[in-house]
Design an enzyme around this catalytic site. Sequence first.
Site, PDB file in Angstrom:
ATOM      1  N   CYS A 167      26.771  17.971  34.961  1.00 27.43           N
ATOM      2  CA  CYS A 167      27.586  18.002  36.245  1.00 27.43           C
ATOM      3  C   CYS A 167      27.924  19.083  36.670  1.00 27.43           C
ATOM      4  O   CYS A 167      28.837  19.821  35.834  1.00 27.43           O
ATOM      5  CB  CYS A 167      28.396  16.791  36.092  1.00 27.43           C
ATOM      6  SG  CYS A 167      29.155  16.297  37.429  1.00 27.43           S
ATOM      7  N   GLY A 190      14.104  15.171  37.719  1.00 26.85           N
ATOM      8  CA  GLY A 190      14.268  15.841  38.732  1.00 26.85           C
ATOM      9  C   GLY A 190      12.807  15.662  39.749  1.00 26.85           C
ATOM     10  O   GLY A 190      11.998  15.970  39.295  1.00 26.85           O
TER      11      GLY A 190
HETATM   12  C1  LIG Z   1      24.633  10.376  43.072  1.00 26.46           C
HETATM   13  C2  LIG Z   1      24.461  11.200  41.900  1.00 26.46           C
HETATM   14  C3  LIG Z   1      25.146  10.742  40.799  1.00 26.46           C
HETATM   15  C4  LIG Z   1      24.661  11.372  39.743  1.00 26.46           C
HETATM   16  N1  LIG Z   1      25.507  11.338  38.676  1.00 26.46           N
HETATM   17  C5  LIG Z   1      24.876  11.773  37.304  1.00 26.46           C
HETATM   18  C6  LIG Z   1      25.637  11.259  35.980  1.00 26.46           C
HETATM   19  O1  LIG Z   1      26.625  10.525  36.071  1.00 26.46           O
HETATM   20  N2  LIG Z   1      25.192  11.910  34.799  1.00 26.46           N
HETATM   21  C7  LIG Z   1      23.885  12.685  34.868  1.00 26.46           C
HETATM   22  O2  LIG Z   1      23.537  13.118  33.737  1.00 26.46           O
HETATM   23  N3  LIG Z   1      23.379  13.012  35.884  1.00 26.46           N
HETATM   24  C8  LIG Z   1      23.789  12.213  37.164  1.00 26.46           C
HETATM   25  N4  LIG Z   1      22.997  12.779  38.430  1.00 26.46           N
HETATM   26  C9  LIG Z   1      21.933  13.420  38.287  1.00 26.46           C
HETATM   27  C10 LIG Z   1      20.584  12.498  38.025  1.00 26.46           C
HETATM   28  O3  LIG Z   1      20.893  12.040  36.842  1.00 26.46           O
HETATM   29  C11 LIG Z   1      19.236  13.303  38.106  1.00 26.46           C
HETATM   30  O4  LIG Z   1      19.321  14.245  36.882  1.00 26.46           O
HETATM   31  C12 LIG Z   1      19.037  14.342  39.301  1.00 26.46           C
HETATM   32  O5  LIG Z   1      19.544  13.475  40.408  1.00 26.46           O
HETATM   33  C13 LIG Z   1      17.770  14.681  39.350  1.00 26.46           C
HETATM   34  O6  LIG Z   1      16.656  13.768  39.384  1.00 26.46           O
HETATM   35  P1  LIG Z   1      16.196  13.010  40.816  1.00 26.46           P
HETATM   36  O7  LIG Z   1      15.666  13.990  41.548  1.00 26.46           O
HETATM   37  O8  LIG Z   1      15.444  11.991  39.984  1.00 26.46           O
HETATM   38  O9  LIG Z   1      17.334  12.296  41.256  1.00 26.46           O
HETATM   39  C14 LIG Z   1      23.473  12.068  39.720  1.00 26.46           C
HETATM   40  C15 LIG Z   1      22.699  12.387  40.799  1.00 26.46           C
HETATM   41  C16 LIG Z   1      23.209  11.791  41.830  1.00 26.46           C
HETATM   42  C17 LIG Z   1      22.188  11.883  43.160  1.00 26.46           C
END
Ligand SMILES: Cc1cc2nc3c(=O)[nH]c(=O)nc-3n(C[C@H](O)[C@H](O)[C@H](O)COP(=O)(O)O)c2cc1C
Length: 317
Positions: free
Chosen positions: A85, A186
């Site tokens: 985070c 990602g």
């Molecule tokens: C609104 C939001 C909240 C997120 N909260 C967390 C979280 O609490 N813990 C975590 O490990 N990753 C969190 N992420 C990151 C996602 O798990 C992920 O690693 C990141 O968005 C990239 O993947 P994606 O392109 O599939 O979204 C969050 C992402 C978003 C957009």
Amino acid sequence: MAGMTDTAFRRLVKRHGGCGLVVTEMVSSEGLVRGIDRTLEYAEYTEEERPIAIQIFGGDPARMAAAAQIVEGMGADIVDVNMGCPVPKIAKHNAGCSLMREPEQAASVVASMAKAVKIPVTVKMRAGWNDEERNAPRLARLVEDAGAAAITVHGRTAAQSYSGSADWDLVAQIARDVSIPVFGSGDCVEPTDIVERMQMGVGGVLVGRGVLRNPWILAQAADLASGRPARTVTLAERGQFLLDYIDLLLHERVDDARVASHDRWVINKVRALGSWYTKGLDSGSHLRTAINSAEVIDQLREILSGFFIGGANTIST
Ligand SMILES: Cc1cc2nc3c(=O)[nH]c(=O)nc-3n(C[C@H](O)[C@H](O)[C@H](O)COP(=O)(O)O)c2cc1C
């Protein structure tokens, strides 16, 4: 995902298929250890979500070990540590991605958790803090030695936040370097992205934003992976998902003395999901505005039924 993947949402996604593991929103280790109600709510889950990982954040080895024991006591299958985070509120407390800047501290957090519990301790990290500190490969080895059972790497740095693109070559390299399973995260926004990434030597793919836009993405990827065409999802089914989400939320955390504020909480949850869910839909921005203007649940239901099910997807706002 913080603020988004509550138990109601996770259940609905899981019911559609293709989902092997769900992870809770990140939960404060301090809040768990102090027994703060709101924190415990974030960690809630139901049996149908299993296997379930509860993700915790914090930077103190002893407190994280105590929090891991609480997570184990709650019956979770896995306790996951957030080292990804980038939000200053979290990172400034030596938690989240700032743990990546102190790899020895990060490893000692994992070691003390692994000693304290029998369930697997896993780690979610980014590529590093910034371009100068892309130390995920080293940290991955350190946490493996400290007892981590698996690692997820989101291939961006904290400095990148969500800009640019995730470095999947780095994810694949880490998967080759360590012997525990490595999951990648990602930019999987289409079912085909998931299938392609699964072939990069990773143990699995964690999908974030793609599921908020399309809760069927995992089921569609599973279709493709088994040689079938990806299932099609009708507009009516997309609407029903939101109506079902409202119904599940209405039955959660119900406190009769707070009916009005419970309704408000449900409306706010649907607004939050709506901001992702409506992206890419025809007239999606109109729908978003309409959802954001709804003041009571019945009005929200009418807007959603009218748009998705009644075919009225031109909304006057
Ligand atoms: C609104 C939001 C909240 C997120 N909260 C967390 C979280 O609490 N813990 C975590 O490990 N990753 C969190 N992420 C990151 C996602 O798990 C992920 O690693 C990141 O968005 C990239 O993947 P994606 O392109 O599939 O979204 C969050 C992402 C978003 C957009």
